[in-house]
Design a protein around this motif. Structure first.
Motif, PDB file in Angstrom:
ATOM      1  N   LEU A  61       0.857  -1.180   0.000  1.00  0.00           N
ATOM      2  CA  LEU A  61       0.000   0.000   0.000  1.00  0.00           C
ATOM      3  C   LEU A  61       0.891   1.228   0.000  1.00  0.00           C
ATOM      4  CD1 LEU A  61      -2.741  -1.067   2.591  1.00  0.00           C
ATOM      5  CD2 LEU A  61      -2.957  -0.995   0.103  1.00  0.00           C
ATOM      6  N   GLN A  62       0.273   2.383  -0.179  1.00  0.00           N
ATOM      7  CA  GLN A  62       1.038   3.618  -0.313  1.00  0.00           C
ATOM      8  C   GLN A  62       0.464   4.715   0.575  1.00  0.00           C
ATOM      9  OE1 GLN A  62       1.346   4.830  -4.384  1.00  0.00           O
ATOM     10  NE2 GLN A  62       1.891   6.936  -3.887  1.00  0.00           N
ATOM     11  N   ASN A  63       1.312   5.320   1.399  1.00  0.00           N
ATOM     12  CA  ASN A  63       0.907   6.481   2.188  1.00  0.00           C
ATOM     13  C   ASN A  63       0.997   7.716   1.310  1.00  0.00           C
ATOM     14  OD1 ASN A  63       0.228   5.657   4.878  1.00  0.00           O
ATOM     15  ND2 ASN A  63       2.370   5.091   5.187  1.00  0.00           N
ATOM     16  N   THR A  64      -0.138   8.399   1.137  1.00  0.00           N
ATOM     17  CA  THR A  64      -0.183   9.575   0.283  1.00  0.00           C
ATOM     18  C   THR A  64      -0.591  10.792   1.115  1.00  0.00           C
ATOM     19  OG1 THR A  64      -0.841   8.200  -1.590  1.00  0.00           O
ATOM     20  CG2 THR A  64      -1.197  10.575  -1.798  1.00  0.00           C
ATOM     21  N   PRO A  65       0.196  11.873   1.104  1.00  0.00           N
ATOM     22  CA  PRO A  65      -0.135  13.074   1.878  1.00  0.00           C
ATOM     23  C   PRO A  65      -1.540  13.582   1.579  1.00  0.00           C
ATOM     24  CG  PRO A  65       2.082  13.245   0.995  1.00  0.00           C
ATOM     25  CD  PRO A  65       1.468  12.015   0.380  1.00  0.00           C
ATOM     26  N   ASN A  66      -2.288  13.867   2.631  1.00  0.00           N
ATOM     27  CA  ASN A  66      -3.647  14.415   2.554  1.00  0.00           C
ATOM     28  C   ASN A  66      -4.689  13.423   2.022  1.00  0.00           C
ATOM     29  OD1 ASN A  66      -2.623  16.983   3.378  1.00  0.00           O
ATOM     30  ND2 ASN A  66      -2.038  17.404   1.252  1.00  0.00           N
ATOM     31  N   CYS A  67      -4.243  12.209   1.716  1.00  0.00           N
ATOM     32  CA  CYS A  67      -5.183  11.200   1.191  1.00  0.00           C
ATOM     33  C   CYS A  67      -5.213   9.932   2.037  1.00  0.00           C
ATOM     34  CB  CYS A  67      -4.823  10.840  -0.240  1.00  0.00           C
ATOM     35  SG  CYS A  67      -5.114  12.178  -1.413  1.00  0.00           S
ATOM     36  N   GLY A  68      -4.200   9.749   2.871  1.00  0.00           N
ATOM     37  CA  GLY A  68      -4.142   8.546   3.690  1.00  0.00           C
ATOM     38  C   GLY A  68      -3.511   7.391   2.945  1.00  0.00           C
ATOM     39  N   VAL A  69      -4.023   6.199   3.182  1.00  0.00           N
ATOM     40  CA  VAL A  69      -3.459   4.990   2.584  1.00  0.00           C
ATOM     41  C   VAL A  69      -4.217   4.644   1.311  1.00  0.00           C
ATOM     42  CG1 VAL A  69      -2.960   2.542   2.938  1.00  0.00           C
ATOM     43  CG2 VAL A  69      -2.753   4.140   4.849  1.00  0.00           C
ATOM     44  N   MET A  70      -3.454   4.402   0.240  1.00  0.00           N
ATOM     45  CA  MET A  70      -4.068   4.095  -1.048  1.00  0.00           C
ATOM     46  C   MET A  70      -3.447   2.852  -1.659  1.00  0.00           C
ATOM     47  SD  MET A  70      -4.271   7.917  -2.749  1.00  0.00           S
ATOM     48  CE  MET A  70      -5.253   7.308  -4.119  1.00  0.00           C
ATOM     49  N   VAL A  71      -4.182   2.244  -2.571  1.00  0.00           N
ATOM     50  CA  VAL A  71      -3.649   1.122  -3.351  1.00  0.00           C
ATOM     51  C   VAL A  71      -2.771   1.726  -4.453  1.00  0.00           C
ATOM     52  CG1 VAL A  71      -4.208  -0.851  -4.800  1.00  0.00           C
ATOM     53  CG2 VAL A  71      -5.713  -0.237  -2.886  1.00  0.00           C
ATOM     54  N   PRO A  72      -1.508   1.356  -4.527  1.00  0.00           N
ATOM     55  CA  PRO A  72      -0.617   1.985  -5.519  1.00  0.00           C
ATOM     56  C   PRO A  72      -0.934   1.562  -6.949  1.00  0.00           C
ATOM     57  CG  PRO A  72       0.519   0.216  -4.360  1.00  0.00           C
ATOM     58  CD  PRO A  72      -0.808   0.383  -3.680  1.00  0.00           C
ATOM     59  N   ARG A  73      -0.542   2.432  -7.861  1.00  0.00           N
ATOM     60  CA  ARG A  73      -0.639   2.113  -9.290  1.00  0.00           C
ATOM     61  C   ARG A  73       0.732   1.634  -9.746  1.00  0.00           C
ATOM     62  NH1 ARG A  73      -5.330   4.532 -11.308  1.00  0.00           N
ATOM     63  NH2 ARG A  73      -6.167   6.217 -10.015  1.00  0.00           N
ATOM     64  N   LEU A  74       0.774   0.498 -10.410  1.00  0.00           N
ATOM     65  CA  LEU A  74       2.041  -0.035 -10.893  1.00  0.00           C
ATOM     66  C   LEU A  74       2.468   0.652 -12.176  1.00  0.00           C
ATOM     67  CD1 LEU A  74       1.588  -3.902 -10.455  1.00  0.00           C
ATOM     68  CD2 LEU A  74       2.996  -2.384  -9.053  1.00  0.00           C
ATOM     69  N   SER A  75       3.762   0.910 -12.297  1.00  0.00           N
ATOM     70  CA  SER A  75       4.308   1.362 -13.574  1.00  0.00           C
ATOM     71  C   SER A  75       4.557   0.116 -14.438  1.00  0.00           C
ATOM     72  CB  SER A  75       5.618   2.116 -13.367  1.00  0.00           C
ATOM     73  OG  SER A  75       6.641   1.230 -12.950  1.00  0.00           O
ATOM     74  N   THR A  76       4.750   0.309 -15.724  1.00  0.00           N
ATOM     75  CA  THR A  76       5.023  -0.830 -16.597  1.00  0.00           C
ATOM     76  C   THR A  76       6.342  -1.501 -16.212  1.00  0.00           C
ATOM     77  OG1 THR A  76       5.968   0.729 -18.207  1.00  0.00           O
ATOM     78  CG2 THR A  76       3.692   0.015 -18.569  1.00  0.00           C
ATOM     79  N   ASP A  77       7.324  -0.701 -15.799  1.00  0.00           N
ATOM     80  CA  ASP A  77       8.605  -1.276 -15.384  1.00  0.00           C
ATOM     81  C   ASP A  77       8.440  -2.139 -14.147  1.00  0.00           C
ATOM     82  OD1 ASP A  77       9.966  -0.109 -17.460  1.00  0.00           O
ATOM     83  OD2 ASP A  77      10.775   1.552 -16.276  1.00  0.00           O
ATOM     84  N   GLN A  78       7.656  -1.657 -13.181  1.00  0.00           N
ATOM     85  CA  GLN A  78       7.398  -2.434 -11.969  1.00  0.00           C
ATOM     86  C   GLN A  78       6.664  -3.731 -12.310  1.00  0.00           C
ATOM     87  OE1 GLN A  78       5.251   0.702  -9.905  1.00  0.00           O
ATOM     88  NE2 GLN A  78       6.877   0.879  -8.368  1.00  0.00           N
ATOM     89  N   PHE A  79       5.687  -3.620 -13.198  1.00  0.00           N
ATOM     90  CA  PHE A  79       4.924  -4.806 -13.572  1.00  0.00           C
ATOM     91  C   PHE A  79       5.806  -5.834 -14.266  1.00  0.00           C
ATOM     92  CE2 PHE A  79       2.291  -7.362 -16.373  1.00  0.00           C
ATOM     93  CZ  PHE A  79       1.309  -7.800 -15.493  1.00  0.00           C
ATOM     94  N   ASP A  80       6.659  -5.381 -15.167  1.00  0.00           N
ATOM     95  CA  ASP A  80       7.558  -6.292 -15.875  1.00  0.00           C
ATOM     96  C   ASP A  80       8.474  -7.027 -14.895  1.00  0.00           C
ATOM     97  OD1 ASP A  80       6.479  -5.515 -18.277  1.00  0.00           O
ATOM     98  OD2 ASP A  80       8.107  -4.146 -18.806  1.00  0.00           O
ATOM     99  N   ASP A  81       8.959  -6.308 -13.896  1.00  0.00           N
ATOM    100  CA  ASP A  81       9.833  -6.902 -12.888  1.00  0.00           C
ATOM    101  C   ASP A  81       9.092  -7.957 -12.083  1.00  0.00           C
ATOM    102  OD1 ASP A  81      12.170  -7.241 -11.355  1.00  0.00           O
ATOM    103  OD2 ASP A  81      11.545  -5.733  -9.895  1.00  0.00           O
ATOM    104  N   ILE A  82       7.871  -7.623 -11.679  1.00  0.00           N
ATOM    105  CA  ILE A  82       7.057  -8.569 -10.911  1.00  0.00           C
ATOM    106  C   ILE A  82       6.735  -9.806 -11.741  1.00  0.00           C
ATOM    107  CG2 ILE A  82       4.789  -8.920  -9.849  1.00  0.00           C
ATOM    108  CD1 ILE A  82       4.902  -5.925  -9.037  1.00  0.00           C
TER     109      ILE A  82
END
Length: 218
Positions: A61-82
């Motif tokens: 998960l991702q801590n986002t200022p003023n928004c709290g905890v959010m589900v992150p969006r994957l980049s294509t590079d991150q997805f390829d690695d995974i």
């Protein structure tokens, strides 16, 4: 005793939220509200907050200022690695599991494959994802390596949210069980190498579409 009870509740809450992430309960970019989750689980906000922060520390998960905890969006590079690491780890777990499965579990995989066919025909994404998770878990557990399974589940945390969108492309959705049928055929033939290949095909098939849902940061 109180400390132990609180710890048990925190662990249980973490396990539940972690599992929901793997199953794609939430979509990328979705904000997770502590009070809403606490009400849904019928518990106080404290263990929910602790579980969310634990998942954020694991980058699930991702801590986002003023928004709290959010589900992150994957980049294509991150997805390829995974995806590359999933093919390596899940292929090995499938290869080992195929050689150690007992007959009861083998037949359970056959039934789960049939259940996924029914879910696809009925456009029932939740039932498909539930059956798909159990199908892979049963096969990988048979590998006899808890560490390997733990590493695989960690990767699932990151792709669960976008996996819930597989049904959006009808052409892709209708093929989502093809590799599982090939896997079952290889399994019944005692061909562990072909089981590994079927897992790679399965991941590539889903991955080729899911990658288009990722953010291109280049």
């Amino acid at each position: 005793m109180k400390t132990s009870t609180a710890s048990t509740l925190q662990d249980k809450t973490y396990d539940t939220l972690r599992h929901w992430l793997m199953l794609g309960r939430w979509l990328p970019g979705e904000r997770l509200k502590i009070k809403h989750l606490a009400d849904e689980l019928a518990i106080s906000p404290m263990p929910v907050r602790a579980a969310l922060q634990r998942l954020a520390a694991e980058k699930a998960l991702q801590n986002t200022p003023n928004c709290g905890v959010m589900v992150p969006r994957l980049s294509t590079d991150q997805f390829d690695d995974i995806l590359a690491n999933r093919i390596l780890l899940e292929g090995e777990a499938a290869y080992l599991g195929a050689q150690r499965l007992d007959e009861d579990t083998r037949q359970q995989l056959v039934r789960l494959c049939q259940a996924m066919d029914t879910a696809i025909a009925g456009d029932d994404v939740k039932t498909y994802l539930d059956a798909n998770e159990l199908f892979h878990l049963q096969l990988y557990r048979a590998s006899g390596s808890p560490l390997l399974l733990s590493l695989i589940e960690t990767l699932w945390l990151h792709v669960g949210p976008i996996s819930n969108q597989l049904h959006q492309d009808l052409a892709v959705w209708k093929t989502m069980n093809d590799a599982h049928h090939s896997l079952i055929s290889a399994l019944l033939a005692g061909d562990a190498a072909a089981v590994r290949a079927a897992i790679a095909t399965d991941l590539h098939t889903a991955g080729s579409y899911l990658r288009t849902l990722c953010v291109n940061k280049n």
